[in-house]
Structures are given as structure tokens and as C-alpha cells.
Design a protein around this motif. Structure first.
Motif, PDB file in Angstrom:
ATOM      1  N   PRO A  33       8.987   0.278   2.174  1.00 31.64           N
ATOM      2  CA  PRO A  33       7.980  -0.014   0.975  1.00 31.64           C
ATOM      3  C   PRO A  33       7.478  -0.758   0.962  1.00 31.64           C
ATOM      4  O   PRO A  33       7.146  -1.879   1.664  1.00 31.64           O
ATOM      5  N   THR A  35       4.695  -3.315  -0.689  1.00 32.30           N
ATOM      6  CA  THR A  35       4.393  -4.533  -1.558  1.00 32.30           C
ATOM      7  C   THR A  35       3.527  -5.251  -0.926  1.00 32.30           C
ATOM      8  O   THR A  35       2.713  -5.367  -0.086  1.00 32.30           O
ATOM      9  N   ARG A 109      -0.368   9.793  -5.276  1.00 29.14           N
ATOM     10  CA  ARG A 109       0.515   9.006  -6.201  1.00 29.14           C
ATOM     11  C   ARG A 109       0.484   9.782  -7.386  1.00 29.14           C
ATOM     12  O   ARG A 109       1.344   9.274  -8.425  1.00 29.14           O
ATOM     13  N   ARG A 113       6.373   9.977  -6.791  1.00 31.40           N
ATOM     14  CA  ARG A 113       6.344   8.367  -7.338  1.00 31.40           C
ATOM     15  C   ARG A 113       6.033   7.319  -6.780  1.00 31.40           C
ATOM     16  O   ARG A 113       5.329   6.039  -6.071  1.00 31.40           O
ATOM     17  N   VAL A 114       6.976   7.101  -5.427  1.00 32.50           N
ATOM     18  CA  VAL A 114       7.067   5.588  -4.192  1.00 32.50           C
ATOM     19  C   VAL A 114       5.503   6.199  -3.555  1.00 32.50           C
ATOM     20  O   VAL A 114       4.766   5.201  -3.101  1.00 32.50           O
ATOM     21  N   GLY A 116       2.479   6.269  -5.496  1.00 30.01           N
ATOM     22  CA  GLY A 116       2.020   5.479  -6.543  1.00 30.01           C
ATOM     23  C   GLY A 116       2.301   4.050  -6.670  1.00 30.01           C
ATOM     24  O   GLY A 116       2.004   3.378  -6.854  1.00 30.01           O
ATOM     25  N   GLN A 117       3.787   4.124  -6.348  1.00 33.83           N
ATOM     26  CA  GLN A 117       4.173   2.328  -6.295  1.00 33.83           C
ATOM     27  C   GLN A 117       3.834   1.699  -4.791  1.00 33.83           C
ATOM     28  O   GLN A 117       3.335   0.741  -4.951  1.00 33.83           O
ATOM     29  N   ASP A 118       3.774   2.552  -3.889  1.00 33.02           N
ATOM     30  CA  ASP A 118       2.830   1.527  -1.946  1.00 33.02           C
ATOM     31  C   ASP A 118       1.254   1.854  -2.530  1.00 33.02           C
ATOM     32  O   ASP A 118       0.810   0.634  -1.220  1.00 33.02           O
ATOM     33  N   THR A 119       0.417   2.661  -3.424  1.00 32.05           N
ATOM     34  CA  THR A 119      -0.545   2.558  -3.657  1.00 32.05           C
ATOM     35  C   THR A 119      -1.433   0.562  -3.722  1.00 32.05           C
ATOM     36  O   THR A 119      -2.121   0.583  -2.913  1.00 32.05           O
TER      37      THR A 119
END
Length: 158
Positions: A33, A35, A109, A113-114, A116-119
């Protein structure tokens, strides 16, 4: 050793962006991931370099370069220039990498889903890398002697 050319940093960042994008296309599924803390160390180094640049500039302006109490040793200025050059290159390559990652993530994104979380983390990392480049160029500028003819690295060979 002259200042780093901005065009050389730009070419390096663009090359890293292309290579980064191609690597992300092939290997994104195995990435950990991303962050908002992922690239924040680049920002911290950039802030430290900017603060040190202000100190060096003040010492040079006040004529406090030499081997005296409270003065800045000339070798410290030369070492600062070396660190600034290295940081500018690291920042440019990191910026290119994170731009490549963002070019991959942004269109995906909405449906992945992932991605979008990593953007957000990739954006913070790219901004931090840009801050490092700017701070490194600032530090290089601050290390110049008052009569240095090379302005903005345009006449330099480094």
C-alpha cells in the motif's frame, strides 16, 4: 563543480516517469500500500536543506566564511553544494517515479479500489519529491560566492 542544470533534471524526471509507468503497469499487483507517509521523508530532507541554505546564505552575505569562531568553514559550503547536487538528482528521479505511478493510478481510481486508496500517497510523495528538488536548487544557489557568473546552472557543466 557548477550548479545542476534544470534541463538535465527535467530529462531525468521524464525518463524516470516513463520507466516508472512501465514498471507499475507490469508490477502494480505486487506493490505494498502507498500511504501518505511513503514519500514524506523526501519532504523532511527538503525542509532541512532549505533551512541550511538560509543559514549558508546568511553566513556568505555576512562574510563569515573561513576558519574562525562562529564562521562557516569553506569545506562545509563545498560539502553542502555536493549534497544539494545529489539531492536534486534524487528528487528528480523520485519525482519522475511518482509521476509515472500517478499516471497509472489516476485513470483507474474510479473502478479499482486500491488505486483510489494509493492515489493520495502517491500525490504526497510526488509533491515531496518536487519540494526536495526545489530545496536542493535553492541550497545550490545559496552556496554560490557573491561574484559567481553561473546563474541558475545555465553556464555550468555539472
Amino acid at each position: 563543480m557548477g550548479p545542476t542544470r534544470k534541463r538535465d533534471l527535467t530529462v531525468a524526471a521524464l525518463g524516470a516517469a516513463v520507466l516508472g509507468y512501465l514498471l507499475v503497469v507490469a508490477l502494480y499487483q505486487w506493490f505494498p500500500p502507498i500511504t501518505v507517509w511513503t514519500g514524506s521523508s523526501l519532504f523532511a530532507v527538503g525542509v532541512a536543506e532549505a533551512v541550511w541554505g538560509r543559514h549558508v546564505r546568511a553566513k556568505i552575505s555576512d562574510g563569515e566564511i573561513g576558519d574562525g569562531p562562529g564562521w562557516l568553514h569553506p569545506l562545509s559550503v563545498a560539502q553542502s553544494m555536493f549534497i544539494a547536487k545529489a539531492s536534486a538528482w534524487v528528487g528528480a528521479l523520485a519525482l519522475g517515479w511518482w509521476v509515472g505511478v500517478l499516471v497509472y493510478l489516476l485513470p483507474r481510481r474510479s473502478w479499482l479500489r486500491v488505486a483510489g486508496q494509493d492515489t493520495a500517497g502517491a500525490t504526497v510523495a510526488a509533491v515531496s519529491a518536487l519540494a526536495l528538488v526545489v530545496a536542493a536548487l535553492w541550497l545550490q544557489h545559496c552556496c554560490k560566492s557573491p561574484g559567481d557568473p553561473t546563474e541558475n546552472g545555465e553556464g555550468a557543466e555539472g
